[in-house]
Design a protein around this motif. Sequence first.
Motif, short mmCIF file in Angstrom:
data_model
loop_
_atom_site.label_atom_id
_atom_site.label_comp_id
_atom_site.label_asym_id
_atom_site.label_seq_id
_atom_site.Cartn_x
_atom_site.Cartn_y
_atom_site.Cartn_z
N MET A 1 64.99 8.19 18.79
CA MET A 1 64.50 9.55 18.63
C MET A 1 63.38 9.82 19.63
SD MET A 1 62.64 9.04 14.92
CE MET A 1 64.08 8.19 14.24
N LYS A 2 63.13 11.09 19.84
CA LYS A 2 62.19 11.49 20.89
C LYS A 2 61.20 12.53 20.38
CE LYS A 2 65.55 11.60 24.71
NZ LYS A 2 65.63 10.18 24.71
N ILE A 3 60.06 12.57 21.05
CA ILE A 3 59.16 13.71 20.85
C ILE A 3 58.75 14.22 22.23
CG2 ILE A 3 58.28 12.97 18.60
CD1 ILE A 3 55.73 12.01 19.98
N PHE A 4 58.31 15.46 22.27
CA PHE A 4 57.87 16.08 23.52
C PHE A 4 56.40 16.42 23.36
CE2 PHE A 4 62.35 16.74 23.09
CZ PHE A 4 62.84 16.48 24.36
N VAL A 5 55.61 15.92 24.28
CA VAL A 5 54.16 16.07 24.15
C VAL A 5 53.58 16.65 25.42
CG1 VAL A 5 51.99 14.83 23.77
CG2 VAL A 5 54.08 14.06 22.63
N THR A 6 52.86 17.75 25.29
CA THR A 6 52.17 18.34 26.45
C THR A 6 50.76 17.79 26.49
OG1 THR A 6 53.53 20.31 26.25
CG2 THR A 6 51.52 20.50 27.55
N ASP A 7 50.41 17.21 27.63
CA ASP A 7 49.11 16.54 27.73
C ASP A 7 47.99 17.53 28.06
OD1 ASP A 7 49.13 17.01 30.48
OD2 ASP A 7 49.80 14.98 30.98
N HIS A 8 46.79 17.01 28.27
CA HIS A 8 45.64 17.88 28.51
C HIS A 8 45.72 18.61 29.84
CE1 HIS A 8 43.55 16.81 24.89
NE2 HIS A 8 43.89 15.55 25.10
N ALA A 9 46.55 18.11 30.75
CA ALA A 9 46.72 18.78 32.04
C ALA A 9 47.87 19.78 31.99
CB ALA A 9 46.97 17.74 33.12
N GLY A 10 48.51 19.90 30.84
CA GLY A 10 49.60 20.87 30.71
C GLY A 10 50.97 20.31 31.09
N VAL A 11 51.04 19.00 31.30
CA VAL A 11 52.31 18.36 31.68
C VAL A 11 53.04 17.88 30.44
CG1 VAL A 11 53.33 16.44 32.99
CG2 VAL A 11 51.27 17.59 33.83
#
Length: 110
Positions: A1-11
Amino acid sequence: MKIFVTDHAGVEHELEALEGWRVMEVIRDWNVGIKAECGGACACATCHVYVDPEWVDRLIPMSDEEEERLDDAMAVKSNSRLSCQLLMSDELDGLRVRLAPGSEPEELAA
Ligand code: FES
């Protein structure tokens, strides 16, 4: 399974996750950059994330403890959660979150 995470730089990062892991642990172990100072004890609020609106209602409701702890976090929104209180399961496969202010690890904090 996967998750999608936007980091502090917006990536955005696509991260492989294992059942039973805390979302915070997945983010930390892939080195995306999350402070998570208390290590998942619901005692620091530095694992604060914003949950994608599509996912908000699909998560287990907040405990009183999580709600209280979130009061200490910065820039809390209606889709705020503590990522250490979210456990990976099939239902959360594909979850999307964004790291919130205050969860930067030391090296990223101003
Ligand atoms: Fe401390 Fe989540 S890691 S409250």
